[in-house]
Design a protein around this motif. Sequence first.
Motif, mmCIF file in Angstrom:
data_model
loop_
_atom_site.group_PDB
_atom_site.id
_atom_site.type_symbol
_atom_site.label_atom_id
_atom_site.label_comp_id
_atom_site.label_asym_id
_atom_site.label_seq_id
_atom_site.Cartn_x
_atom_site.Cartn_y
_atom_site.Cartn_z
ATOM 1 N N GLU A 390 0.770 -1.046 -0.058
ATOM 2 C CA GLU A 390 0.041 0.238 -0.001
ATOM 3 C C GLU A 390 0.810 1.195 -0.021
ATOM 4 O OE1 GLU A 390 -3.581 2.283 0.371
ATOM 5 O OE2 GLU A 390 -2.952 0.649 -0.748
ATOM 6 N N ARG A 393 1.945 1.777 -3.610
ATOM 7 C CA ARG A 393 0.733 2.158 -4.057
ATOM 8 C C ARG A 393 0.721 3.716 -4.222
ATOM 9 N NH1 ARG A 393 -3.992 4.081 -4.107
ATOM 10 N NH2 ARG A 393 -3.888 4.198 -1.688
ATOM 11 N N HIS A 430 -1.868 4.154 -9.923
ATOM 12 C CA HIS A 430 -2.065 3.616 -8.497
ATOM 13 C C HIS A 430 -3.006 4.513 -7.952
ATOM 14 C CE1 HIS A 430 1.983 1.620 -7.828
ATOM 15 N NE2 HIS A 430 1.377 0.918 -8.648
ATOM 16 N N TYR A 436 -9.068 1.897 -6.755
ATOM 17 C CA TYR A 436 -8.842 2.188 -5.254
ATOM 18 C C TYR A 436 -9.550 3.620 -4.851
ATOM 19 C CZ TYR A 436 -4.686 -0.168 -6.593
ATOM 20 O OH TYR A 436 -3.638 -1.194 -7.175
ATOM 21 N N PRO A 439 -8.295 7.105 -3.282
ATOM 22 C CA PRO A 439 -6.872 6.957 -3.697
ATOM 23 C C PRO A 439 -5.703 7.473 -2.833
ATOM 24 C CG PRO A 439 -7.916 8.104 -5.306
ATOM 25 C CD PRO A 439 -9.094 8.057 -4.414
ATOM 26 N N ASN A 446 -6.705 -2.514 0.868
ATOM 27 C CA ASN A 446 -6.574 -2.545 -0.753
ATOM 28 C C ASN A 446 -5.799 -3.877 -1.202
ATOM 29 O OD1 ASN A 446 -7.897 -0.081 -1.478
ATOM 30 N ND2 ASN A 446 -6.213 1.007 -0.979
#
Length: 538
Positions: A390, A393, A430, A436, A439, A446
């Motif tokens: 994460e 990301r 991402h 997501y 985001p 996630n």
Amino acid sequence: MNMMKLTLNNYFVYLSKLDRLWQKKTELSCYAVFLVLIIFWCRIKWNRRFIDRFAAKLPGPQSYPLIGSGLEFTGTLQQIMDKIIQLTEKFGSEPFKVWLGSTLAVMLTKPEDLEIIFNSSKALKKDEIYNFLINILGEGLSTAPVYKWKQHRKIITPIFNTSFINQLLPIFNKKTSIFIRNLQKELGKTETFDIFDYIISSSVDTICETSMGYNCDTQSDDKFVFSNAINESTKVICSRMCKPWLYPNFIFNIYAKITGWQQICKKCHELPDQIIKEKKFEHAQRKTMENTSKSEKNRFKVFLDKLLELNDQGANFSDKDLKDQVLTMMIAGSETSALTISFCILMLAIHQDIQDKVYDEIYEVMENGDQTLTIEDTVKFVYLDQCIKETLRLYPSLPIIMRHIEEDVKITNYTIPKGTTVMISSIGTHHLPEFYPKPWEFNPENFDPENVAKRHKYCFIGFSGGPRNCIGMKYAMLSMKVTLSTFLRNYSVHTSCKMSDIKLKFEVLMKSVYGYPVTIRPRVRTPSYQLKMKNKNL
């Protein structure tokens, strides 16, 4: 007297004719040069007709002759990163164009498009902009031309097998213990400190020992000179990447003298050069021994040892090849991991509930003892693994990956013509809200297996993708798990920083403008849920 006047008149007439003739020749020369330029321009436009037609179909920021969209990316390193994020958010998953001088670049974020590009044999070539890195990285796996990359990747890939990576665990444990001990000086302080300074030091130590068998602990001056030189080099390279007028070598050479570029490169190479020379000498000595001892046969071999052995078996790595591969591993491997660990610790400091959950998992695996971390333990750190991914990301080390299209490539809605540059935006992909939700929030769920299964494989490209992906992915994940789990076993981490306070900057890699400010406290070695139950009963 009259004869003299007549002669002078004839002379001036002659000069006048000569001047007119010279003017005509000059005028004709100008016309000829102008005509050649027009023909040259027409030829360029004809050769680029498919690229220009394709560009006309795509939206994108304003561009100008010669400098392209360069004015969009002027300003501070933070403003450049802000602009990249703004553009990716504006266009979402749709391709858009950015002119890098006279070169057309297409920004892609859609996972289906990324899969096509990453796995296409027509898009294996790194963009020419990566040549700016060659003075620092050489032609290692990250920057090598396709023919060299294919040869070397095939030879080097078997080195990074699970067995070799697992054998590095004692080094990871040793270096992390030193990192934990060094942090003790920050205990009891109320003022924040930048944890990156400690992590990059530990990361360089680790990469030097695992790649070259060199212990930097006793050579701190070498380590800091190397780290500082890498930091300076990324600033210069980033400045060139974002300013198309610095692309021509003859202009950059002037800029390089002003910035002391040659000295920076020299400092980047001094430590690797010294170590490689020593290791080659040791290797040659071992080869001349008639009877290799049993202890020598069982000696643990690091990355450079493996390369030298492959050379003995016919790999034909030149001295430059050896240096380039080691440089790539040292530079790319140390800073990328250090940045991810720093961001992850900052995220856990901001989100105390998530930090508690990670510690609970570590406590469940390791309990209250001080036993050494094993490979089996790291496999059980499932939630920690989710936190690392994460973090990658939210804050991918490489926000942009660039490829050169050598033949036409068809993506979902367009055919990208030969000669185009493709910019794969990991920062854009991402943060696509369709994959997501929220985001820009830190949510390790996630990467819960159920959520991962619902998404396209290329929604997450923290380690690039396709055959030219990061060869050191397993190495990086193991080293980060060891560092983070050991850190959280010993300290709880805190900060007054909020998610909205984090500002990003582009220095080839993506970094935090204000560093990674935290405070630490000794860990109370009781799982958080037990503490909560105890407080509830009281």
